[in-house]
Scaffold this motif. Structure first.
Motif, short mmCIF file in Angstrom:
data_model
loop_
_atom_site.label_atom_id
_atom_site.label_comp_id
_atom_site.label_asym_id
_atom_site.label_seq_id
_atom_site.Cartn_x
_atom_site.Cartn_y
_atom_site.Cartn_z
N ARG A 3 0.84 -1.30 0.12
CA ARG A 3 0.13 0.10 0.13
C ARG A 3 0.86 1.18 0.09
O ARG A 3 1.82 1.37 0.70
N ILE A 4 0.46 2.18 -0.97
CA ILE A 4 1.11 3.52 -1.07
C ILE A 4 0.53 4.55 -0.85
O ILE A 4 -0.67 4.45 -1.39
N THR A 5 0.75 5.62 -0.34
CA THR A 5 0.26 6.72 -0.34
C THR A 5 0.98 8.14 -0.95
O THR A 5 1.99 8.12 -0.43
N VAL A 6 0.65 8.54 -1.94
CA VAL A 6 1.38 9.77 -2.55
C VAL A 6 0.68 10.77 -3.00
O VAL A 6 -0.64 10.59 -3.15
N THR A 7 1.15 11.97 -2.92
CA THR A 7 0.27 13.36 -3.70
C THR A 7 1.03 13.37 -5.13
O THR A 7 2.24 13.54 -5.18
N VAL A 8 0.05 13.28 -5.92
CA VAL A 8 0.66 13.68 -7.46
C VAL A 8 -0.18 14.99 -7.98
O VAL A 8 -1.45 14.85 -8.10
N ASN A 9 0.42 15.76 -8.17
CA ASN A 9 -0.01 17.24 -8.84
C ASN A 9 -1.06 17.76 -7.64
O ASN A 9 -1.92 18.19 -8.06
N GLY A 10 -0.69 17.85 -6.64
CA GLY A 10 -1.77 18.12 -5.48
C GLY A 10 -2.59 17.25 -4.96
O GLY A 10 -3.41 17.44 -4.11
N VAL A 11 -2.73 16.02 -5.65
CA VAL A 11 -4.05 15.17 -5.19
C VAL A 11 -3.52 13.96 -4.48
O VAL A 11 -2.33 13.43 -4.92
N ARG A 12 -4.13 13.53 -3.26
CA ARG A 12 -3.42 12.51 -2.69
C ARG A 12 -4.14 11.28 -2.97
O ARG A 12 -5.39 11.29 -3.21
N ALA A 64 7.19 2.54 -7.35
CA ALA A 64 6.20 3.17 -6.99
C ALA A 64 6.35 3.01 -5.31
O ALA A 64 6.23 4.23 -4.80
N VAL A 65 6.85 2.02 -4.80
CA VAL A 65 6.89 1.75 -3.11
C VAL A 65 7.68 2.91 -2.78
O VAL A 65 7.68 3.34 -1.78
N GLN A 66 8.83 3.21 -3.49
CA GLN A 66 9.79 4.12 -2.89
C GLN A 66 9.46 5.46 -3.01
O GLN A 66 9.77 6.75 -2.50
N ALA A 67 8.16 5.82 -3.71
CA ALA A 67 7.49 7.21 -3.82
C ALA A 67 6.64 7.30 -2.70
O ALA A 67 5.79 8.37 -2.42
N ASP A 68 6.44 6.08 -1.95
CA ASP A 68 5.51 6.25 -0.72
C ASP A 68 5.82 7.46 0.12
O ASP A 68 6.86 7.77 0.49
N GLY A 69 4.65 8.28 0.39
CA GLY A 69 4.83 9.47 1.19
C GLY A 69 5.28 10.77 0.73
O GLY A 69 5.59 11.72 1.25
N SER A 71 5.70 13.63 -2.75
CA SER A 71 4.93 14.45 -3.46
C SER A 71 5.59 14.45 -4.84
O SER A 71 6.64 15.08 -4.81
N ILE A 72 4.82 14.20 -5.90
CA ILE A 72 5.33 14.02 -7.07
C ILE A 72 4.62 15.31 -8.03
O ILE A 72 3.50 15.64 -7.95
N THR A 73 5.41 15.82 -8.82
CA THR A 73 4.84 16.66 -9.93
C THR A 73 5.36 16.15 -11.32
O THR A 73 6.43 15.84 -11.52
N THR A 74 4.14 16.16 -12.19
CA THR A 74 4.52 15.40 -13.38
C THR A 74 4.29 16.65 -14.40
O THR A 74 3.64 17.76 -13.78
N VAL A 75 4.19 16.67 -15.72
CA VAL A 75 4.10 17.71 -16.55
C VAL A 75 2.79 18.15 -16.53
O VAL A 75 2.32 19.44 -16.82
#
Ligand code: FES
Ligand code: FES
Length: 159
Positions: A3-12, A64-69, A71-75
């Motif tokens: 299970r991962i939790t990430v924020t991508v472009n401001g959305v959790r 993806a598991v390394q991105a847990d927690g 905040s990611i910004t994509t184009v």
């Protein structure tokens, strides 16, 4: 699954993902953010570059598991829908692309470059983007676009 939790472009988001799923495929296939391109899958081309906690990473070689927690910004998240970030605008105006395949990664790398060095020389731009390959443009217009973006960002900061 993990299970991962990430924020991508401001959305959790919270998802169960296979432990070996690369972040690039999580963004594209799970979240539908296909602006992040996959060109080589081996950390060579930079087409998959995104910002992870503000740092440019090649998302084909981050799990993806390394991105847990994080905040990611994509184009897709650089500017509000219907508007362009100054770096996107500069690539458009200076014809910093042809086929466009490398462009999302190039733009994300340029955003980090200008964040670290707001007024780079041509050489510094070329060095800063050396992890991002373009098979079409010969790089000249990309360098011009980054210089133009630097000027735009500086005039924005002065306002
Ligand atoms: S797809 Fe990630 S570096 Fe090429
Ligand atoms: S514009 Fe085609 S690879 Fe860069």
């Amino acid at each position: 699954m993990a299970r991962i939790t990430v924020t991508v472009n401001g959305v959790r988001y919270e998802h169960d993902v296979p432990p070996r799923l690369p972040l690039a495929y999580y963004l594209r296939d799970v979240l539908g953010l296909t602006g992040t391109h996959v060109g080589c899958d081996t950390s060579s081309c930079g087409a998959c570059t995104v910002l992870m906690d503000g740092k440019a990473v090649k998302s084909c070689t981050v799990l993806a598991v390394q991105a847990d927690g994080s905040s990611i910004t994509t184009v897709e998240g650089l500017a509000a829908p219907g508007s362009l970030h100054p770096v996107q605008e500069a690539f458009w105006e200076e014809h910093g692309l042809q086929c466009g395949f490398c462009t999302p990664g190039m733009i994300m790398a340029a955003v980090q470059l200008l964040d670290r060095n707001p007024s780079p020389t041509d050489d510094e731009i070329r060095r800063g983007l050396e992890g991002n390959l373009c098979r079409c443009t010969g790089y000249h217009n990309i360098v011009r676009a980054v210089k133009s973006a630097a000027a735009k960002l500086q005039s924005q900061a002065a306002d």
